[in-house]
Write a protein that holds these residues in place. Structure first.
Motif, PDB file in Angstrom:
ATOM      1  N   ARG A  44      -6.785  -7.566   1.645  1.00  0.00           N
ATOM      2  CA  ARG A  44      -5.457  -7.887   2.183  1.00  0.00           C
ATOM      3  C   ARG A  44      -4.559  -8.488   1.120  1.00  0.00           C
ATOM      4  NH1 ARG A  44      -8.397  -9.549   6.773  1.00  0.00           N
ATOM      5  NH2 ARG A  44      -8.261 -11.713   6.098  1.00  0.00           N
ATOM      6  N   LEU A  45      -5.119  -9.308   0.259  1.00  0.00           N
ATOM      7  CA  LEU A  45      -4.347  -9.926  -0.810  1.00  0.00           C
ATOM      8  C   LEU A  45      -3.810  -8.872  -1.779  1.00  0.00           C
ATOM      9  CD1 LEU A  45      -3.631 -12.811  -1.745  1.00  0.00           C
ATOM     10  CD2 LEU A  45      -5.655 -12.738  -3.188  1.00  0.00           C
ATOM     11  N   VAL A  46      -4.592  -7.824  -2.020  1.00  0.00           N
ATOM     12  CA  VAL A  46      -4.185  -6.769  -2.955  1.00  0.00           C
ATOM     13  C   VAL A  46      -3.268  -5.761  -2.277  1.00  0.00           C
ATOM     14  CG1 VAL A  46      -5.030  -4.857  -4.373  1.00  0.00           C
ATOM     15  CG2 VAL A  46      -6.260  -7.027  -4.362  1.00  0.00           C
ATOM     16  N   LYS A  47      -3.614  -5.305  -1.109  1.00  0.00           N
ATOM     17  CA  LYS A  47      -2.914  -4.189  -0.476  1.00  0.00           C
ATOM     18  C   LYS A  47      -1.703  -4.587   0.370  1.00  0.00           C
ATOM     19  CE  LYS A  47      -5.699  -1.053  -1.983  1.00  0.00           C
ATOM     20  NZ  LYS A  47      -5.274  -0.119  -2.996  1.00  0.00           N
ATOM     21  N   GLN A  48      -1.678  -5.807   0.875  1.00  0.00           N
ATOM     22  CA  GLN A  48      -0.587  -6.228   1.739  1.00  0.00           C
ATOM     23  C   GLN A  48       0.207  -7.339   1.064  1.00  0.00           C
ATOM     24  OE1 GLN A  48      -2.462  -7.376   5.380  1.00  0.00           O
ATOM     25  NE2 GLN A  48      -3.011  -5.292   5.941  1.00  0.00           N
TER      26      GLN A  48
END
Length: 110
Positions: A44-48
């Motif tokens: 989530r930290l990378v993609k969102q």
């Protein structure tokens, strides 16, 4: 005047520039710095785009990529446009015969 602010999150781009193409590539670097996140949290930290992030996580990411928070986040701010209400519904503060809806009549097309 009101201003609208927004931001862009560049973690995926920083990872790609450093040869990390999967979110799992970031996990060992964070663990070295004492940040233990689950695989789902890292994804989530990378993609969102995160709504909030803890300072230790931000500091660890900046240390991994040898960057500053300004390299990770781009902030944009623009003046909000004043908009007029066009075709606004009439207000029903006082009873008025003209402001009330009329009953529809259904007839045949014979």
């Amino acid at each position: 005047m009101r201003r609208d602010t927004d931001y862009t999150w560049h973690l995926a781009e920083l990872m790609a520039r450093n040869g990390m193409h999967n979110s799992t590539d970031l996990a060992p670097h964070l663990v070295e710095r004492g940040i233990n996140l689950s695989a789902a949290q890292i994804w989530r930290l990378v993609k969102q785009r995160p709504e909030r992030i803890s300072m230790p996580v931000l500091a660890a990411i900046c240390d991994v990529f040898k960057c500053t928070p300004a390299d990770l986040i781009t902030v944009t701010a623009v003046d909000a446009a004043l908009t007029k209400a066009v075709n606004a519904a009439p207000r029903y503060d006082a009873p008025d015969a003209k402001a009330r809806p009329r009953r529809a009549r259904v007839t045949r097309d014979d």
